[in-house]
Design a protein around this motif. Structure first.
Motif, PDB file in Angstrom:
ATOM      1  N   TYR A  38      47.799  62.000  13.650  1.00  0.00           N
ATOM      2  CA  TYR A  38      48.451  61.028  12.894  1.00  0.00           C
ATOM      3  C   TYR A  38      49.862  60.787  13.639  1.00  0.00           C
ATOM      4  CZ  TYR A  38      44.493  61.744   9.742  1.00  0.00           C
ATOM      5  OH  TYR A  38      43.243  61.883   9.186  1.00  0.00           O
ATOM      6  N   ASP A  39      50.020  59.682  13.656  1.00  0.00           N
ATOM      7  CA  ASP A  39      51.338  59.295  14.231  1.00  0.00           C
ATOM      8  C   ASP A  39      52.332  58.567  12.917  1.00  0.00           C
ATOM      9  OD1 ASP A  39      54.032  58.340  15.393  1.00  0.00           O
ATOM     10  OD2 ASP A  39      52.834  57.115  16.959  1.00  0.00           O
ATOM     11  N   LEU A  40      53.074  59.199  12.377  1.00  0.00           N
ATOM     12  CA  LEU A  40      53.893  58.808  11.119  1.00  0.00           C
ATOM     13  C   LEU A  40      55.266  58.375  11.583  1.00  0.00           C
ATOM     14  CD1 LEU A  40      54.753  58.518   8.212  1.00  0.00           C
ATOM     15  CD2 LEU A  40      55.550  61.026   8.180  1.00  0.00           C
ATOM     16  N   ARG A  41      55.417  57.070  11.490  1.00  0.00           N
ATOM     17  CA  ARG A  41      56.708  56.361  11.885  1.00  0.00           C
ATOM     18  C   ARG A  41      57.344  55.765  10.613  1.00  0.00           C
ATOM     19  NH1 ARG A  41      55.508  55.833  17.456  1.00  0.00           N
ATOM     20  NH2 ARG A  41      56.954  54.132  17.877  1.00  0.00           N
ATOM     21  N   THR A  42      58.649  56.300  10.571  1.00  0.00           N
ATOM     22  CA  THR A  42      59.473  55.890   9.536  1.00  0.00           C
ATOM     23  C   THR A  42      61.028  55.150  10.235  1.00  0.00           C
ATOM     24  OG1 THR A  42      59.104  57.911   8.314  1.00  0.00           O
ATOM     25  CG2 THR A  42      60.919  56.619   7.741  1.00  0.00           C
TER      26      THR A  42
ATOM     27  N   HIS B  28      54.707  53.735   8.599  1.00  0.00           N
ATOM     28  CA  HIS B  28      53.189  53.202   8.847  1.00  0.00           C
ATOM     29  C   HIS B  28      52.773  54.628   9.747  1.00  0.00           C
ATOM     30  CE1 HIS B  28      55.151  51.526  12.557  1.00  0.00           C
ATOM     31  NE2 HIS B  28      55.997  51.010  11.849  1.00  0.00           N
ATOM     32  N   ILE B  29      51.309  54.726   9.456  1.00  0.00           N
ATOM     33  CA  ILE B  29      50.594  55.921   9.986  1.00  0.00           C
ATOM     34  C   ILE B  29      49.413  55.241  10.905  1.00  0.00           C
ATOM     35  CG2 ILE B  29      49.302  57.955   9.597  1.00  0.00           C
ATOM     36  CD1 ILE B  29      50.907  58.216   6.844  1.00  0.00           C
ATOM     37  N   TRP B  30      49.360  55.934  12.262  1.00  0.00           N
ATOM     38  CA  TRP B  30      48.430  55.218  12.942  1.00  0.00           C
ATOM     39  C   TRP B  30      47.570  56.627  13.414  1.00  0.00           C
ATOM     40  CZ3 TRP B  30      48.384  50.173  13.894  1.00  0.00           C
ATOM     41  CH2 TRP B  30      49.419  49.412  13.589  1.00  0.00           C
TER      42      TRP B  30
ATOM     43  N   ASN C 257      59.744  59.238  14.476  1.00  0.00           N
ATOM     44  CA  ASN C 257      58.315  59.372  14.777  1.00  0.00           C
ATOM     45  C   ASN C 257      57.872  60.821  14.527  1.00  0.00           C
ATOM     46  OD1 ASN C 257      58.792  56.882  15.301  1.00  0.00           O
ATOM     47  ND2 ASN C 257      58.199  57.145  17.718  1.00  0.00           N
TER      48      ASN C 257
END
Length: 110
Positions: A3-7, A53-55, A94
């Motif tokens: 999971y790529d958590l982007r703030t 967002h989380i990819w 990230n």
């Protein structure tokens, strides 16, 4: 799976403008290359000038391949230019996450 958590943090008073800029110019190319995120939303409590967002990716290699294709997309490059010109963003963090051994992602909201 990763999971790529982007703030992202916006300058106070600009998050709605930035989200509209993204909706109009960034959402289509980003989702075209990365798929549909697990979540994409504005922070309601805490730092209300931020959004996350989380990819989801199959692997680090899958992430690298998809992000490389995104970076080469002229529509995404246009969004990045417009975003830089708007000057709404203050910072970005990230974080790559791996699921715990006991965690099974839900297939739909409960």
């Amino acid at each position: 799976m990763i999971y790529d958590l982007r703030t992202y943090v916006c300058r106070p008073g600009t998050i709605k403008k930035h989200m509209k800029l993204y909706e109009d110019n960034g959402w289509a190319p980003q989702s075209r290359h990365l798929g549909y995120p697990v979540v994409y939303g504005a922070v309601e409590t805490g730092n209300v000038n931020s959004y996350v967002h989380i990819w989801v990716y199959e692997s680090a290699a899958d992430r690298a391949e998809k992000r490389k294709a995104l970076a080469a997309d002229p529509d995404w490059q246009k969004f990045l230019k417009l975003s830089a010109e708007a000057g709404n963003l203050v910072s970005q963090t990230n974080t790559i996450l791996t699921p715990a051994s006991f965690f099974t992602p839900p297939t739909s909201p409960s």
